[in-house]
Motif scaffolding. Structure first.
Motif, PDB file in Angstrom:
ATOM      1  N   GLY A 109       1.746  -0.534   5.104  1.00 29.12           N
ATOM      2  CA  GLY A 109       1.480   0.846   4.721  1.00 29.12           C
ATOM      3  C   GLY A 109       1.560   1.031   3.223  1.00 29.12           C
ATOM      4  N   VAL A 110       1.322   2.251   2.791  1.00 25.90           N
ATOM      5  CA  VAL A 110       1.381   2.590   1.375  1.00 25.90           C
ATOM      6  C   VAL A 110       2.470   3.628   1.184  1.00 25.90           C
ATOM      7  CG1 VAL A 110       0.125   3.605  -0.566  1.00 25.90           C
ATOM      8  CG2 VAL A 110      -1.050   2.094   1.020  1.00 25.90           C
ATOM      9  N   GLY A 111       3.255   3.433   0.139  1.00 31.23           N
ATOM     10  CA  GLY A 111       4.311   4.375  -0.187  1.00 31.23           C
ATOM     11  C   GLY A 111       4.021   5.071  -1.502  1.00 31.23           C
ATOM     12  N   MET A 112       4.579   6.261  -1.657  1.00 34.75           N
ATOM     13  CA  MET A 112       4.432   7.004  -2.907  1.00 34.75           C
ATOM     14  C   MET A 112       5.806   7.409  -3.393  1.00 34.75           C
ATOM     15  SD  MET A 112       2.413  10.541  -3.731  1.00 34.75           S
ATOM     16  CE  MET A 112       3.755  11.715  -3.824  1.00 34.75           C
ATOM     17  N   THR A 113       6.029   7.212  -4.678  1.00 31.39           N
ATOM     18  CA  THR A 113       7.262   7.656  -5.307  1.00 31.39           C
ATOM     19  C   THR A 113       6.906   8.771  -6.277  1.00 31.39           C
ATOM     20  OG1 THR A 113       8.185   5.438  -5.143  1.00 31.39           O
ATOM     21  CG2 THR A 113       9.260   6.959  -6.662  1.00 31.39           C
ATOM     22  N   MET A 114       7.495   9.933  -6.084  1.00 32.10           N
ATOM     23  CA  MET A 114       7.247  11.077  -6.963  1.00 32.10           C
ATOM     24  C   MET A 114       8.418  11.188  -7.913  1.00 32.10           C
ATOM     25  SD  MET A 114       4.850  13.188  -7.283  1.00 32.10           S
ATOM     26  CE  MET A 114       4.564  14.492  -8.426  1.00 32.10           C
ATOM     27  N   ASP A 115       8.131  11.119  -9.207  1.00 34.79           N
ATOM     28  CA  ASP A 115       9.161  11.197 -10.236  1.00 34.79           C
ATOM     29  C   ASP A 115       8.689  12.184 -11.288  1.00 34.79           C
ATOM     30  OD1 ASP A 115      11.433  10.679 -11.725  1.00 34.79           O
ATOM     31  OD2 ASP A 115      10.564   8.936 -12.724  1.00 34.79           O
ATOM     32  N   GLY A 116       9.154  13.415 -11.191  1.00 35.85           N
ATOM     33  CA  GLY A 116       8.690  14.443 -12.115  1.00 35.85           C
ATOM     34  C   GLY A 116       7.262  14.821 -11.806  1.00 35.85           C
ATOM     35  N   ASP A 117       6.380  14.686 -12.803  1.00 36.84           N
ATOM     36  CA  ASP A 117       4.970  15.016 -12.605  1.00 36.84           C
ATOM     37  C   ASP A 117       4.128  13.796 -12.274  1.00 36.84           C
ATOM     38  OD1 ASP A 117       5.428  17.666 -13.080  1.00 36.84           O
ATOM     39  OD2 ASP A 117       4.984  17.544 -15.224  1.00 36.84           O
ATOM     40  N   ALA A 118       4.721  12.622 -12.282  1.00 36.11           N
ATOM     41  CA  ALA A 118       3.969  11.386 -12.069  1.00 36.11           C
ATOM     42  C   ALA A 118       4.224  10.834 -10.662  1.00 36.11           C
ATOM     43  CB  ALA A 118       4.367  10.345 -13.103  1.00 36.11           C
ATOM     44  N   ALA A 119       3.118  10.434 -10.025  1.00 37.60           N
ATOM     45  CA  ALA A 119       3.205   9.805  -8.710  1.00 37.60           C
ATOM     46  C   ALA A 119       2.892   8.327  -8.867  1.00 37.60           C
ATOM     47  CB  ALA A 119       2.222  10.447  -7.747  1.00 37.60           C
ATOM     48  N   GLY A 120       3.678   7.482  -8.217  1.00 35.22           N
ATOM     49  CA  GLY A 120       3.434   6.049  -8.227  1.00 35.22           C
ATOM     50  C   GLY A 120       3.170   5.573  -6.815  1.00 35.22           C
ATOM     51  N   ALA A 122       2.534   2.234  -4.117  1.00 35.82           N
ATOM     52  CA  ALA A 122       2.764   0.807  -3.915  1.00 35.82           C
ATOM     53  C   ALA A 122       2.718   0.513  -2.416  1.00 35.82           C
ATOM     54  CB  ALA A 122       4.105   0.384  -4.489  1.00 35.82           C
ATOM     55  N   GLU A 123       2.418  -0.746  -2.106  1.00 37.90           N
ATOM     56  CA  GLU A 123       2.398  -1.186  -0.713  1.00 37.90           C
ATOM     57  C   GLU A 123       3.822  -1.193  -0.186  1.00 37.90           C
ATOM     58  OE1 GLU A 123       1.161  -5.076   1.947  1.00 37.90           O
ATOM     59  OE2 GLU A 123       1.244  -5.232  -0.224  1.00 37.90           O
ATOM     60  N   GLU A 124       4.000  -0.736   1.058  1.00 33.41           N
ATOM     61  CA  GLU A 124       5.310  -0.767   1.705  1.00 33.41           C
ATOM     62  C   GLU A 124       5.416  -2.000   2.574  1.00 33.41           C
ATOM     63  OE1 GLU A 124       5.551   2.916   3.890  1.00 33.41           O
ATOM     64  OE2 GLU A 124       6.707   3.819   2.278  1.00 33.41           O
ATOM     65  N   GLY A 125       6.632  -2.340   2.951  1.00 34.07           N
ATOM     66  CA  GLY A 125       6.868  -3.495   3.805  1.00 34.07           C
ATOM     67  C   GLY A 125       6.196  -3.368   5.147  1.00 34.07           C
ATOM     68  N   GLY A 126       5.935  -4.511   5.767  1.00 30.59           N
ATOM     69  CA  GLY A 126       5.231  -4.555   7.053  1.00 30.59           C
ATOM     70  C   GLY A 126       6.111  -4.152   8.197  1.00 30.59           C
ATOM     71  N   SER A 127       5.499  -4.006   9.350  1.00 26.73           N
ATOM     72  CA  SER A 127       6.227  -3.576  10.534  1.00 26.73           C
ATOM     73  C   SER A 127       6.536  -4.726  11.478  1.00 26.73           C
ATOM     74  CB  SER A 127       5.400  -2.507  11.261  1.00 26.73           C
ATOM     75  OG  SER A 127       4.164  -3.064  11.647  1.00 26.73           O
ATOM     76  N   GLY A 128       6.422  -5.925  11.030  1.00 24.58           N
ATOM     77  CA  GLY A 128       6.735  -7.022  11.929  1.00 24.58           C
ATOM     78  C   GLY A 128       6.626  -8.360  11.235  1.00 24.58           C
ATOM     79  N   GLY A 129       7.718  -8.836  10.707  1.00 25.21           N
ATOM     80  CA  GLY A 129       7.708 -10.146  10.057  1.00 25.21           C
ATOM     81  C   GLY A 129       7.032 -10.123   8.704  1.00 25.21           C
ATOM     82  N   SER A 130       7.035 -11.293   8.061  1.00 26.96           N
ATOM     83  CA  SER A 130       6.440 -11.373   6.731  1.00 26.96           C
ATOM     84  C   SER A 130       5.110 -12.113   6.768  1.00 26.96           C
ATOM     85  CB  SER A 130       7.405 -12.094   5.781  1.00 26.96           C
ATOM     86  OG  SER A 130       7.672 -13.386   6.287  1.00 26.96           O
ATOM     87  N   GLU A 131       4.532 -12.191   7.941  1.00 33.58           N
ATOM     88  CA  GLU A 131       3.282 -12.914   8.099  1.00 33.58           C
ATOM     89  C   GLU A 131       2.116 -12.094   7.547  1.00 33.58           C
ATOM     90  OE1 GLU A 131       0.759 -14.338  11.903  1.00 33.58           O
ATOM     91  OE2 GLU A 131       2.871 -14.914  11.867  1.00 33.58           O
ATOM     92  N   VAL A 132       1.335 -12.689   6.683  1.00 33.21           N
ATOM     93  CA  VAL A 132       0.192 -12.023   6.083  1.00 33.21           C
ATOM     94  C   VAL A 132      -0.990 -12.124   7.033  1.00 33.21           C
ATOM     95  CG1 VAL A 132      -1.398 -12.038   4.121  1.00 33.21           C
ATOM     96  CG2 VAL A 132       1.018 -12.564   3.761  1.00 33.21           C
ATOM     97  N   LYS A 133      -1.685 -11.015   7.208  1.00 30.57           N
ATOM     98  CA  LYS A 133      -2.850 -10.983   8.077  1.00 30.57           C
ATOM     99  C   LYS A 133      -3.953 -11.846   7.471  1.00 30.57           C
ATOM    100  CE  LYS A 133      -6.078  -7.723  10.114  1.00 30.57           C
ATOM    101  NZ  LYS A 133      -6.512  -6.335  10.147  1.00 30.57           N
ATOM    102  N   GLN A 134      -4.477 -12.748   8.264  1.00 28.97           N
ATOM    103  CA  GLN A 134      -5.524 -13.654   7.793  1.00 28.97           C
ATOM    104  C   GLN A 134      -6.878 -12.967   7.823  1.00 28.97           C
ATOM    105  OE1 GLN A 134      -4.886 -16.724   6.575  1.00 28.97           O
ATOM    106  NE2 GLN A 134      -2.721 -16.261   6.888  1.00 28.97           N
ATOM    107  N   ALA A 135      -7.720 -13.300   6.870  1.00 30.23           N
ATOM    108  CA  ALA A 135      -9.065 -12.740   6.835  1.00 30.23           C
ATOM    109  C   ALA A 135      -9.861 -13.268   8.021  1.00 30.23           C
ATOM    110  CB  ALA A 135      -9.754 -13.112   5.530  1.00 30.23           C
ATOM    111  N   GLU A 136     -10.691 -12.410   8.592  1.00 34.85           N
ATOM    112  CA  GLU A 136     -11.504 -12.818   9.726  1.00 34.85           C
ATOM    113  C   GLU A 136     -12.667 -13.662   9.232  1.00 34.85           C
ATOM    114  OE1 GLU A 136     -12.622  -9.508  12.125  1.00 34.85           O
ATOM    115  OE2 GLU A 136     -10.616  -8.679  12.099  1.00 34.85           O
ATOM    116  N   PRO A 137     -13.053 -14.696   9.989  1.00 28.36           N
ATOM    117  CA  PRO A 137     -14.162 -15.545   9.547  1.00 28.36           C
ATOM    118  C   PRO A 137     -15.480 -14.758   9.527  1.00 28.36           C
ATOM    119  CG  PRO A 137     -13.464 -16.153  11.763  1.00 28.36           C
ATOM    120  CD  PRO A 137     -12.480 -15.128  11.248  1.00 28.36           C
ATOM    121  N   GLN A 138     -16.324 -15.096   8.573  1.00 25.50           N
ATOM    122  CA  GLN A 138     -17.616 -14.438   8.432  1.00 25.50           C
ATOM    123  C   GLN A 138     -18.587 -14.989   9.485  1.00 25.50           C
ATOM    124  OE1 GLN A 138     -18.355 -11.958   6.288  1.00 25.50           O
ATOM    125  NE2 GLN A 138     -16.206 -11.959   5.698  1.00 25.50           N
ATOM    126  N   ALA A 139     -19.430 -14.139   9.971  1.00 20.06           N
ATOM    127  CA  ALA A 139     -20.436 -14.559  10.948  1.00 20.06           C
ATOM    128  C   ALA A 139     -21.564 -15.322  10.238  1.00 20.06           C
ATOM    129  CB  ALA A 139     -21.015 -13.348  11.660  1.00 20.06           C
TER     130      ALA A 139
END
Length: 142
Positions: A109-120, A122-139
């Motif tokens: 997911g994506v997270g937002m940090t609001m600090d004063g007038d500036a929003a930052g 960043a990607e948030e942690g996953g919901s199941g392990g640290s395994e990165v989703k692999q790209a699907e093969p192209q047809a």
């Protein structure tokens, strides 16, 4: 003008006309009702809140970037999700788009940090392990 402000203004004008041709007691009652109902004009009713979210960390449930206009974000705020209209900034828009792309690729997911007038953003942690989703093969198309 939002629908709430339009309805409030119509109510105030209609009641003002009635009070103008009525008694002083009706005019005072009208003034009290108009003041009491004024905050209802600022309820967003499906429109993006024009004010900034309070300082803190949020989860971005959805976003839309209108170049040189605004950044619209649906935030998972305490209590219930809120829809905000943030001022456009090329840096924030780029940061949000990169975070959305990375989060989609990794299944996070994506997270937002609001600090004063500036929003930052960043990607948030996953919901199941640290395994990165692999790209699907192209047809292969012949």
């Amino acid at each position: 003008m939002t629908a709430a402000i339009t309805l409030w203004l119509a109510f105030v004008l209609a009641t003002g006309i009635i009070a103008w041709f009525g008694t002083k007691r009706q005019a005072i009652a009208f003034l009290l009702v108009a003041i009491a109902t004024a905050p209802a004009a600022f309820i967003t009713l499906g429109h993006a809140a024009p004010w900034q979210p309070p300082a803190g960390k949020y989860t971005v449930l959805g976003a839309r970037i209108d170049v040189d206009e605004a950044i619209y974000v649906l935030l998972d705020a305490p209590g219930e999700p809120r829809f905000y209209k943030l001022p456009y900034s090329a840096q924030q828009a780029s940061e949000l788009q990169n975070s959305l792309d990375t989060a989609e690729a990794n299944g996070t997911g994506v997270g937002m940090t609001m600090d004063g007038d500036a929003a930052g953003f960043a990607e948030e942690g996953g919901s199941g392990g640290s395994e990165v989703k692999q790209a699907e093969p192209q047809a292969i198309i012949n």
